[in-house]
Design a protein around this motif. Structure first.
Motif, PDB file in Angstrom:
ATOM      1  N   LYS A  14      59.722 -36.386  10.617  1.00 49.67           N
ATOM      2  CA  LYS A  14      59.388 -36.083   9.226  1.00 49.67           C
ATOM      3  C   LYS A  14      57.885 -36.209   9.011  1.00 49.67           C
ATOM      4  N   SER A  15      57.280 -37.105   9.777  1.00 48.05           N
ATOM      5  CA  SER A  15      55.835 -37.226   9.690  1.00 48.05           C
ATOM      6  C   SER A  15      55.251 -35.873  10.047  1.00 48.05           C
ATOM      7  N   PRO A  16      54.420 -35.298   9.186  1.00 45.78           N
ATOM      8  CA  PRO A  16      54.073 -33.871   9.291  1.00 45.78           C
ATOM      9  C   PRO A  16      53.481 -33.462  10.630  1.00 45.78           C
ATOM     10  N   ALA A  17      52.648 -34.335  11.207  1.00 45.10           N
ATOM     11  CA  ALA A  17      51.950 -33.890  12.403  1.00 45.10           C
ATOM     12  C   ALA A  17      52.736 -34.121  13.688  1.00 45.10           C
ATOM     13  N   VAL A  18      53.891 -34.801  13.585  1.00 48.04           N
ATOM     14  CA  VAL A  18      54.644 -35.119  14.803  1.00 48.04           C
ATOM     15  C   VAL A  18      55.417 -33.883  15.253  1.00 48.04           C
ATOM     16  N   VAL A  19      55.141 -33.432  16.466  1.00 45.92           N
ATOM     17  CA  VAL A  19      55.801 -32.217  16.962  1.00 45.92           C
ATOM     18  C   VAL A  19      56.710 -32.502  18.155  1.00 45.92           C
ATOM     19  N   GLY A  20      56.695 -33.747  18.617  1.00 44.13           N
ATOM     20  CA  GLY A  20      57.561 -34.041  19.746  1.00 44.13           C
ATOM     21  C   GLY A  20      57.790 -35.530  19.871  1.00 44.13           C
ATOM     22  N   VAL A  21      59.033 -35.885  20.220  1.00 42.37           N
ATOM     23  CA  VAL A  21      59.376 -37.296  20.425  1.00 42.37           C
ATOM     24  C   VAL A  21      60.281 -37.368  21.643  1.00 42.37           C
ATOM     25  N   LEU A  22      60.147 -38.470  22.392  1.00 49.85           N
ATOM     26  CA  LEU A  22      61.030 -38.643  23.540  1.00 49.85           C
ATOM     27  C   LEU A  22      61.272 -40.121  23.801  1.00 49.85           C
ATOM     28  N   CYS A  23      62.509 -40.442  24.155  1.00 49.36           N
ATOM     29  CA  CYS A  23      62.896 -41.811  24.534  1.00 49.36           C
ATOM     30  C   CYS A  23      63.360 -41.786  25.973  1.00 49.36           C
ATOM     31  N   THR A  24      62.875 -42.741  26.755  1.00 43.12           N
ATOM     32  CA  THR A  24      63.347 -42.795  28.132  1.00 43.12           C
ATOM     33  C   THR A  24      63.582 -44.239  28.541  1.00 43.12           C
ATOM     34  N   LEU A  77      48.967 -45.392  16.072  1.00 46.46           N
ATOM     35  CA  LEU A  77      49.444 -46.352  17.074  1.00 46.46           C
ATOM     36  C   LEU A  77      50.513 -47.251  16.474  1.00 46.46           C
ATOM     37  N   GLN A  78      50.272 -47.647  15.219  1.00 47.80           N
ATOM     38  CA  GLN A  78      51.268 -48.486  14.557  1.00 47.80           C
ATOM     39  C   GLN A  78      52.573 -47.714  14.386  1.00 47.80           C
ATOM     40  N   GLN A  79      52.437 -46.436  14.050  1.00 50.12           N
ATOM     41  CA  GLN A  79      53.633 -45.610  13.878  1.00 50.12           C
ATOM     42  C   GLN A  79      54.439 -45.534  15.163  1.00 50.12           C
ATOM     43  N   VAL A  80      53.734 -45.341  16.263  1.00 52.32           N
ATOM     44  CA  VAL A  80      54.422 -45.250  17.547  1.00 52.32           C
ATOM     45  C   VAL A  80      55.096 -46.565  17.891  1.00 52.32           C
ATOM     46  N   SER A  81      54.423 -47.668  17.630  1.00 51.14           N
ATOM     47  CA  SER A  81      55.023 -48.980  17.905  1.00 51.14           C
ATOM     48  C   SER A  81      56.274 -49.166  17.080  1.00 51.14           C
ATOM     49  N   ARG A  82      56.196 -48.716  15.827  1.00 50.94           N
ATOM     50  CA  ARG A  82      57.348 -48.858  14.937  1.00 50.94           C
ATOM     51  C   ARG A  82      58.518 -48.025  15.463  1.00 50.94           C
ATOM     52  N   ILE A  83      58.229 -46.791  15.834  1.00 55.99           N
ATOM     53  CA  ILE A  83      59.276 -45.905  16.356  1.00 55.99           C
ATOM     54  C   ILE A  83      59.898 -46.522  17.598  1.00 55.99           C
ATOM     55  N   ALA A  84      59.056 -47.074  18.476  1.00 53.50           N
ATOM     56  CA  ALA A  84      59.570 -47.666  19.712  1.00 53.50           C
ATOM     57  C   ALA A  84      60.472 -48.848  19.404  1.00 53.50           C
ATOM     58  N   ALA A  85      60.068 -49.657  18.418  1.00 56.90           N
ATOM     59  CA  ALA A  85      60.876 -50.824  18.056  1.00 56.90           C
ATOM     60  C   ALA A  85      62.211 -50.381  17.475  1.00 56.90           C
ATOM     61  N   VAL A 135      55.352 -40.095  21.551  1.00 58.03           N
ATOM     62  CA  VAL A 135      55.245 -39.301  20.327  1.00 58.03           C
ATOM     63  C   VAL A 135      54.091 -38.319  20.501  1.00 58.03           C
ATOM     64  N   HIS A 136      54.393 -37.062  20.299  1.00 60.67           N
ATOM     65  CA  HIS A 136      53.359 -36.028  20.397  1.00 60.67           C
ATOM     66  C   HIS A 136      52.951 -35.648  18.982  1.00 60.67           C
ATOM     67  N   LYS A 137      51.678 -35.918  18.668  1.00 64.48           N
ATOM     68  CA  LYS A 137      51.209 -35.700  17.302  1.00 64.48           C
ATOM     69  C   LYS A 137      50.025 -34.746  17.334  1.00 64.48           C
ATOM     70  N   LEU A 138      50.038 -33.755  16.475  1.00 62.93           N
ATOM     71  CA  LEU A 138      48.946 -32.808  16.444  1.00 62.93           C
ATOM     72  C   LEU A 138      47.745 -33.405  15.711  1.00 62.93           C
ATOM     73  N   ALA A 139      46.574 -32.954  16.106  1.00 62.81           N
ATOM     74  CA  ALA A 139      45.365 -33.436  15.435  1.00 62.81           C
ATOM     75  C   ALA A 139      45.325 -32.879  14.018  1.00 62.81           C
ATOM     76  N   ARG A 151      63.668 -38.942  11.419  1.00 56.72           N
ATOM     77  CA  ARG A 151      62.736 -39.820  10.711  1.00 56.72           C
ATOM     78  C   ARG A 151      61.310 -39.662  11.230  1.00 56.72           C
ATOM     79  N   SER A 152      61.151 -39.771  12.570  1.00 62.44           N
ATOM     80  CA  SER A 152      59.793 -39.680  13.081  1.00 62.44           C
ATOM     81  C   SER A 152      59.266 -38.246  12.989  1.00 62.44           C
TER      82      SER A 152
END
Lengths: 161, 90
Positions: B13-23, A129-137, B85-89, B10-11
């Motif tokens: 790079k985090s190993p489990a992150v498989v998807g990101v989106l900004c809207t 959750l902190q990571q997501v907040s950071r990314i959003a910021a 952020v879509h992150k795999l378990a 950057r985001s």
């Protein structure tokens, strides 16, 4: 009641509904208008052209209008009424059989077969959750730094002598 | 370039992150990578907006989590933009 015709799918009970509101304008346009004065003959041509256009618009619209209020419902007997209702519903059923692709609504995707397990398992890690907040910021800050870099004048004068 | 860097790599790079989106607040896709794409932008922006109505405190922005067996999609609104952020378990 006009009775059903074999060629038409749904019988029109009365002719008055489809009777035109305005008689087709075969004559000069000024005759179509109600209470048209005779002085129209003496108007300058610009005025009559406009009148001609207006009345042709009126005529086109009237041709497409079905006057429902003119329908004279003489009343049908019970068995005619039931017959017609049955006819309409079989026709509807026939049509809806062809629309099968609408019946299959897309199901919601199934995220899990074990909702209790998902709900009972550990909550989303706080670090995530902190990571997501950071990314959003970061994203918001990057977006707010977007600005137009004006290099030239937007409006220029053409050198027309 | 700043926005692209924030969204990816950057985001990602985090190993489990498989998807990101900004809207933005109207569902316009400002940038995406991986499993999240154009078609998700509308839903993501609306989920964040609706969740914000759960509290009257404007500084308390909730993180909406869509949890599944394989992973989570976390959505947070930051002022006028929403990030998912879509992150795999793991």
């Amino acid at each position: 009641c006009g009775g059903a015709r074999a060629d038409s799918p749904l019988p029109f009970p009365q002719e008055e509904e489809t009777k035109r509101l305005l008689e087709p304008a075969a004559s000069p346009p000024n005759k179509v208008l109600n209470g048209a004065e005779q002085s129209y003959h003496n108007l300058p041509s610009a005025r009559t052209d406009e009148q001609a256009m207006l009345s042709s618009i009126l005529a086109k619209t009237a041709i497409n209008i079905i006057d429902v209020s003119a329908a004279d419902s003489q009343g049908m007997e019970q068995h005619e009424y039931m017959d017609r209702a049955r006819q309409y519903s079989t026709r509807l059923a026939m049509l809806s059989n062809n629309l099968t692709h609408w019946k299959k609504l897309p199901l919601l995707p199934s995220l899990t077969n074990q909702p209790h397990q998902v709900l009972a398992s550990d909550p989303v890690p706080f670090a995530d959750l902190q990571q997501v907040s950071r990314i959003a910021a970061y994203a918001f800050s990057a977006l707010s730094q977007i600005r137009v870099d004006a290099k030239e004048e937007l409006v220029v004068q053409f050198g027309i002598p | 370039p700043g926005l692209t860097a924030a969204v990816s790599p950057r985001s990602m790079k985090s190993p489990a992150v498989v998807g990101v989106l900004c809207t933005d607040s109207q569902g316009l896709n400002l940038g995406c990578r991986g499993t999240l794409s154009d078609e998700h932008a509308g839903v993501i922006s609306v989920l964040a907006q609706q969740a914000a109505k759960l509290t009257s405190d404007p500084t308390d922005t909730p993180v909406v989590c869509l949890e599944s067996d394989s992973g989570n999609i976390m959505i947070q609104k930051h002022d006028s933009i929403t990030v998912a952020v879509h992150k795999l378990a793991s």
